[in-house]
Design an enzyme around this catalytic site. Structure first.
Site, short mmCIF file in Angstrom:
data_model
loop_
_atom_site.label_atom_id
_atom_site.label_comp_id
_atom_site.label_asym_id
_atom_site.label_seq_id
_atom_site.Cartn_x
_atom_site.Cartn_y
_atom_site.Cartn_z
N CYS A 248 71.05 -90.18 -71.51
CA CYS A 248 70.78 -90.94 -72.74
C CYS A 248 71.09 -92.43 -72.59
O CYS A 248 72.23 -92.80 -72.30
CB CYS A 248 71.63 -90.33 -73.86
SG CYS A 248 71.75 -91.32 -75.34
N TYR B 89 60.47 -94.13 -76.62
CA TYR B 89 60.47 -92.80 -77.25
C TYR B 89 59.29 -92.66 -78.21
O TYR B 89 58.68 -91.60 -78.31
CB TYR B 89 61.78 -92.57 -78.02
CG TYR B 89 62.96 -92.29 -77.10
CD1 TYR B 89 63.35 -90.99 -76.82
CD2 TYR B 89 63.67 -93.34 -76.51
CE1 TYR B 89 64.42 -90.73 -75.98
CE2 TYR B 89 64.73 -93.10 -75.66
CZ TYR B 89 65.11 -91.79 -75.40
OH TYR B 89 66.16 -91.53 -74.56
N GLU C 1 76.86 -94.26 -83.76
CA GLU C 1 75.84 -95.30 -83.60
C GLU C 1 76.26 -96.18 -82.42
O GLU C 1 77.29 -96.86 -82.47
CB GLU C 1 75.76 -96.11 -84.90
CG GLU C 1 74.38 -96.68 -85.19
CD GLU C 1 74.02 -97.83 -84.26
OE1 GLU C 1 72.94 -97.77 -83.64
OE2 GLU C 1 74.82 -98.77 -84.14
N VAL D 30 74.09 -87.89 -79.24
CA VAL D 30 75.09 -88.64 -78.50
C VAL D 30 74.61 -90.07 -78.47
O VAL D 30 73.40 -90.31 -78.60
CB VAL D 30 75.23 -88.10 -77.04
CG1 VAL D 30 75.98 -86.80 -77.02
CG2 VAL D 30 73.89 -87.96 -76.34
N TRP E 273 72.35 -80.89 -76.67
CA TRP E 273 73.22 -81.23 -75.53
C TRP E 273 74.32 -80.19 -75.38
O TRP E 273 75.07 -79.95 -76.32
CB TRP E 273 73.86 -82.61 -75.74
CG TRP E 273 72.88 -83.72 -75.91
CD1 TRP E 273 72.57 -84.36 -77.08
CD2 TRP E 273 72.08 -84.33 -74.89
NE1 TRP E 273 71.62 -85.33 -76.85
CE2 TRP E 273 71.31 -85.33 -75.51
CE3 TRP E 273 71.95 -84.12 -73.51
CZ2 TRP E 273 70.40 -86.12 -74.80
CZ3 TRP E 273 71.04 -84.92 -72.81
CH2 TRP E 273 70.29 -85.90 -73.45
N1 LIG Z 1 71.23 -93.91 -83.50
C1 LIG Z 1 71.69 -93.39 -82.31
C2 LIG Z 1 70.57 -92.72 -81.53
C3 LIG Z 1 71.09 -92.03 -80.33
C4 LIG Z 1 70.05 -91.05 -79.83
O1 LIG Z 1 68.88 -91.11 -80.21
N2 LIG Z 1 70.51 -90.15 -78.96
C5 LIG Z 1 69.63 -89.09 -78.48
C6 LIG Z 1 69.75 -88.94 -76.98
S1 LIG Z 1 69.09 -90.28 -76.05
C7 LIG Z 1 70.07 -87.79 -79.07
O2 LIG Z 1 71.16 -87.34 -78.82
N3 LIG Z 1 69.24 -87.17 -79.90
C8 LIG Z 1 69.57 -85.90 -80.47
C9 LIG Z 1 68.53 -85.41 -81.41
O3 LIG Z 1 67.56 -86.15 -81.64
O4 LIG Z 1 68.67 -84.31 -81.92
C10 LIG Z 1 72.31 -94.51 -81.53
O5 LIG Z 1 71.68 -95.56 -81.33
O6 LIG Z 1 73.43 -94.33 -81.12
#
Ligand SMILES: N[C@@H](CCC(=O)N[C@@H](CS)C(=O)NCC(=O)O)C(=O)O
Length: 299
Positions: free
Chosen positions: A29, A163, A115, A100, A63
């Site tokens: 990530c 993404y 965040e 994460v 995860w």
């Molecule tokens: N808003 C979060 C986004 C983090 C994010 O998108 N993490 C992804 C992995 S790269 C994730 O864990 N997504 C889990 C999901 O969508 O269920 C940040 O910027 O910290």
């Protein structure tokens, strides 16, 4: 949308303390990677603990901790099997995404913040009394307004933009997203032609936010997310800039191409077979860069 937005600060219910907070990340990530890099650069490894999930965000359960895989750890604090279990342990009726990075408070048994941008800033400024490098300021106050607007542009169009391309539900959406991504890369390419780092001659948080996306681009996004108009390697300034950053030891330590490739190619939503492509060769990342010759940015 991140749902836990508490801030660690003196005089709050989340005061800075050594060995109290714990960071949960995935090496796949990019958002996690940003926090991992700030923790390393500030020298907070023995102050803020860290657990690393398996490389794949599984369709069933997201995860998971897969300590048998190299580079991963068990959940060292909650002994949970997955990130989802941590969210549900903290709040059984939680219905947001199980994302994460995650910053956990071991004293109150709760999530401080999920965040990445906010976690980066807390690690940068709130733990200086315990940090190996307390004088390193990755987010200097006077640069924050310009940096915030640049960060938003880069996040919307590049960091999250890849993404949006990969998860586009139809052709018109993809066409719009891919245009935004490559127009933004052209803008940043131009900026980096005359500016050594994103904010001029000083390396900042803005560079740490962009780096994980660039480092993943040619190996993963180009193929898995259909971001194949051109590679980062094909941009003279961006590729040189990426080389300089990749050759900074702590940034390089944060990049695990085994996890990155397994993680993106293993995402069944975009690659149902889960087959991981062999290439590309990324040897160019170790070749010399010319960034010391790039002048000061004067916007
Ligand atoms: N808003 C979060 C986004 C983090 C994010 O998108 N993490 C992804 C992995 S790269 C994730 O864990 N997504 C889990 C999901 O969508 O269920 C940040 O910027 O910290």
């Amino acid at each position: 949308m991140s749902t836990f937005r508490n801030i660690i600060a003196k005089g709050t219910s989340f005061p800075p303390e050594a060995n109290r907070y714990h960071l949960y990340i995935s090496l796949t990530c990019p958002f996690s990677s940003r926090c991992n890099i700030v923790r390393k650069l500030k020298g907070l490894e023995s102050v803020v603990g860290m657990s690393i999930t398996g490389p794949i965000m599984h369709m069933d359960g997201g995860w998971k901790f897969e300590p048998e895989i190299e580079g991963c750890t068990p959940d060292q604090i909650n002994n949970c099997a997955s990130i989802k279990d941590i969210y549900l342990k903290v709040n059984p009726s939680y219905s947001g995404s199980y994302s994460v990075p995650l910053l956990f408070d071991t004293k109150q048994g709760t999530i401080v913040n999920n965040e990445a941008g906010e976690i980066m800033r807390m690690l940068n400024s709130e733990f200086n009394e315990f940090a190996v490098d307390p004088n390193l300021d990755l987010s200097p106050k006077h640069l924050i307004p310009e940096m915030d607007s640049l960060n938003t542009f880069i996040y919307d169009n590049i960091g999250y933009g890849v993404y949006k391309c990969g998860l586009s539900p139809n052709q018109p959406a993809y066409d719009k997203n891919i245009d935004n991504l490559f127009n933004a890369l052209d803008t940043i390419e131009k900026r980096l032609t005359t500016s050594r780092y994103l904010m001029g001659n000083v390396f900042t948080e803005a560079d740490i936010r962009l780096f994980p996306t660039l480092a993943r681009f040619d190996a993963a996004y180009y193929f898995v997310f259909k971001c194949n108009v051109q590679r980062i390697q094909d941009y003279p300034a961006l590729s040189n800039y990426l080389r300089e950053l990749y050759q900074m030891p702590k940034l390089r330590e944060s990049v695990n191409y085994d996890h990155i490739k397994r993680g993106y190619f293993g995402a069944k939503m975009v690659n149902p077979s889960g087959v991981v492509a062999r290439g590309p060769k990324l040897d160019y990342l170790n070749e010399p860069h010319n960034r010391a010759t790039i002048g000061q940015h004067t916007d």
